[in-house]
Enzyme design. Structure first.
Site, PDB file in Angstrom:
ATOM      1  N   LYS A 241      -6.552  26.647  59.228  1.00  0.00           N
ATOM      2  CA  LYS A 241      -7.831  26.418  59.889  1.00  0.00           C
ATOM      3  C   LYS A 241      -7.859  25.091  60.641  1.00  0.00           C
ATOM      4  CE  LYS A 241     -10.434  29.311  56.665  1.00  0.00           C
ATOM      5  NZ  LYS A 241     -10.463  30.442  57.602  1.00  0.00           N
TER       6      LYS A 241
ATOM      7  N   GLU B 139     -12.019  35.806  57.911  1.00  0.00           N
ATOM      8  CA  GLU B 139     -10.838  36.490  57.369  1.00  0.00           C
ATOM      9  C   GLU B 139     -11.238  36.958  55.983  1.00  0.00           C
ATOM     10  OE1 GLU B 139      -7.978  37.863  55.672  1.00  0.00           O
ATOM     11  OE2 GLU B 139      -7.413  35.805  55.193  1.00  0.00           O
TER      12      GLU B 139
ATOM     13  N   CYS C 132      -4.888  38.774  50.102  1.00  0.00           N
ATOM     14  CA  CYS C 132      -5.890  39.631  50.741  1.00  0.00           C
ATOM     15  C   CYS C 132      -5.268  40.812  51.476  1.00  0.00           C
ATOM     16  CB  CYS C 132      -6.758  38.815  51.687  1.00  0.00           C
ATOM     17  SG  CYS C 132      -5.836  37.892  52.934  1.00  0.00           S
TER      18      CYS C 132
ATOM     19  N   GLU D 277      -6.820  34.336  63.147  1.00  0.00           N
ATOM     20  CA  GLU D 277      -6.200  33.061  62.838  1.00  0.00           C
ATOM     21  C   GLU D 277      -4.745  33.128  63.265  1.00  0.00           C
ATOM     22  OE1 GLU D 277      -8.508  30.824  59.489  1.00  0.00           O
ATOM     23  OE2 GLU D 277      -7.367  32.442  58.573  1.00  0.00           O
TER      24      GLU D 277
END
EC number: 1.2.1.8
Length: 490
Positions: A162, A252, A286, A464
């Site tokens: 990030k 996300e 994830c 991202e």
């Protein structure tokens, strides 16, 4: 007695006390040890961080592109010099095996920062001719102060994913790590300062998402929020960010991703892929491919391959470099995963492997759950429909290509998908029909810095990594220049 000293907030280039005495414990999930007490930021601390970030951002954005690039490259060098130290701390805080954090978490985070450091001088606008006496040019300008809200499974890597494009574009970032795993993000803030980042350009506020996260998303002078976490929380973050000041967002979020094994696949490769798609990082990824679709006639053979590999997993103390499967990140999360396992049994899925908490010897002190494989699963089962975020694989059977594509897409999520086949025509044909933002053919899990990462449907908004992420931390200003006469209609 905590192992480490009190963990303070990081604002304006250094550690500072929070506005209250409230703290929370950082817990080692391998043994329940209290690693540190961590301060909880107050609403006043958020405002203090924003003011600091606004001041620092002006200095940062005024630097030349090469100056910013050099500072970010220096941060990369420091990250790599301290790789093992940071990996060891990440292992203590998350329970992830040191054999993983040493070679993945800091390494891949540094790679992303290096990638964006190299792109800083390439941020440029366009020149658009209108006529012989006039043209338009565009500028990509930083947004200003942005916020990052991280998840607990890859703390320092997510902070780098990030912050790297945000800082490269000339912004300042206020980052809130997960309350469960806060320690390495504070170390990252130290590294940025040591590398030469102006004070205030990367501030870290620790505390809960309900409080600190909400204050950040609602703050009127924060221009963008980049969030990683669950879908339900992501919806709240997005609603808060848009209703407060029409902030830009990157989300996300969660997934329940399909891995399709085709009938021509090498079963050893298919089993290896399924193992990586389910049990890496103790299943807390994830993008995991937790719905494994196998042709009916290959089910028994595939199950045997999986059972053989599960038996080889080296479960143990995550600080031991021989271990490749540690505890879950926290005791509350362990209870959540065990609840899903109980639900799977209750709804009729058959346990092929695992299915319980590990309690023998030293395991009893930690949040250890056995790698679990359910078979004889159906699409309506809870363990097939909902994201578990733990080491739980569900094996499903199918008959035709058309059927498996339809069932793979029959989910509210759309983060990842993959398949194993020797037929490349089929591979591309099927991948193009799968509703997922990140896809793999004959592999699973790699996310290079150049690869945009994000989901379809309720798995996220925006991307991202890759050039698109850098651009999304800028805004375009269009300027028309008139060199000829100007005629007014009045």
């Amino acid at each position: 007695m905590a192992r480490f000293e009190l963990q303070k907030l990081y604002i304006d280039g250094g550690y500072t006390d929070a506005g209250s005495d409230a703290t929370f414990d950082a817990i080692n999930p391998a043994n329940g040890e209290v690693l540190a007490q961590v301060q909880r930021a107050t609403k006043e601390d958020v405002e203090r961080a924003v003011v600091s970030a606004e001041k620092g951002q002006k200095i940062w954005a005024a630097m030349t592109a090469m100056e910013r690039s050099r500072i970010l490259r220096r941060a990369v060098e420091i990250l790599r010099e301290r790789n093992d130290e940071l990996a060891a701390l990440e292992t203590l805080d998350t329970g992830k095996a040191f054999s993983e954090t040493k070679y993945v978490d800091i390494v891949t985070g540094a790679d992303v920062l290096e990638y964006y450091a190299g792109l800083v001088p390439a941020i440029e606008g366009e020149q658009i001719p209108l006529r012989t006496t006039s043209f338009v040019y565009t500028r990509r300008e930083p947004l200003g102060v942005v916020a990052g809200i991280g998840a607990w499974n890859y703390p320092i890597q997510i902070a780098l994913w990030k912050s790297a494009p945000a800082l490269a574009a000339g912004n300042a970032m206020i980052f809130k790590p997960s309350e469960v795993t806060s320690l390495t993000t504070l170390k990252l803030a130290e590294i940025y300062t040591e590398a030469g980042l102006p004070d205030g350009v990367f501030n870290v506020l620790t505390g809960s998402g309900r409080e600190v996260g909400t204050w950040l998303t609602e703050h009127p002078r924060i221009e963008k929020v980049s969030f990683t976490g669950g879908t339900d929380t992501g919806k709240k973050v997005m609603a808060s960010a848009s209703s407060s000041s029409l902030k830009d967002v990157t989300m996300e979020l969660g997934g329940k991703s399909p891995l399709i094994i085709f009938d021509d696949a090498d079963l050893d490769r298919a089993a290896d892929t399924a193992m990586m798609a389910n049990f890496y990082s103790s299943g807390q990824v994830c993008t995991n491919g937790t719905r494994v679709f196998v042709p009916s006639h290959l089910k028994a053979a595939f199950e045997a391959k999986i059972a053989e590999r599960v038996a080889r997993i080296r479960i143990g103390n995550p600080e031991d470099e021989n271990t490749n499967f540690g505890p879950l990140v926290s005791f509350p999360h362990m209870e959540s995963v065990l609840g899903y396992i109980a639900k799977g049994k209750e709804e009729g899925a058959r346990v092929l492997c695992g299915g319980e908490r590990l309690t023998d010897g030293e395991f009893a002190k930690g949040a250890f759950v056995a790698p679990t494989v359910f078979t004889d699963c159906t699409d309506d089962m809870t363990i097939v429909r909902e994201e578990i975020f733990g080491p739980v694989m569900a094996i499903l059977t199918y008959e035709t290509e058309e059927e498996v594509i339809r069932r793979a897409n029959d989910t509210d999520f759309g983060l990842a998908a993959g398949l194993v086949t020797k037929d490349l025509n089929r591979a591309h044909r099927v991948i193009h029909q799968l509703e997922a933002g990140i896809c793999w053919i004959n592999a699973w899990g790699e996310s290079d810095a150049k690869m945009p990462v994000g989901g379809y449907k309720q798995s996220g908004v925006g991307r991202e990594n890759g050039i698109s992420s850098l651009n999304n931390f800028t805004r375009i200003k269009s300027v028309q220049v008139e060199l000829g006469d100007y005629a007014s209609v009045f």
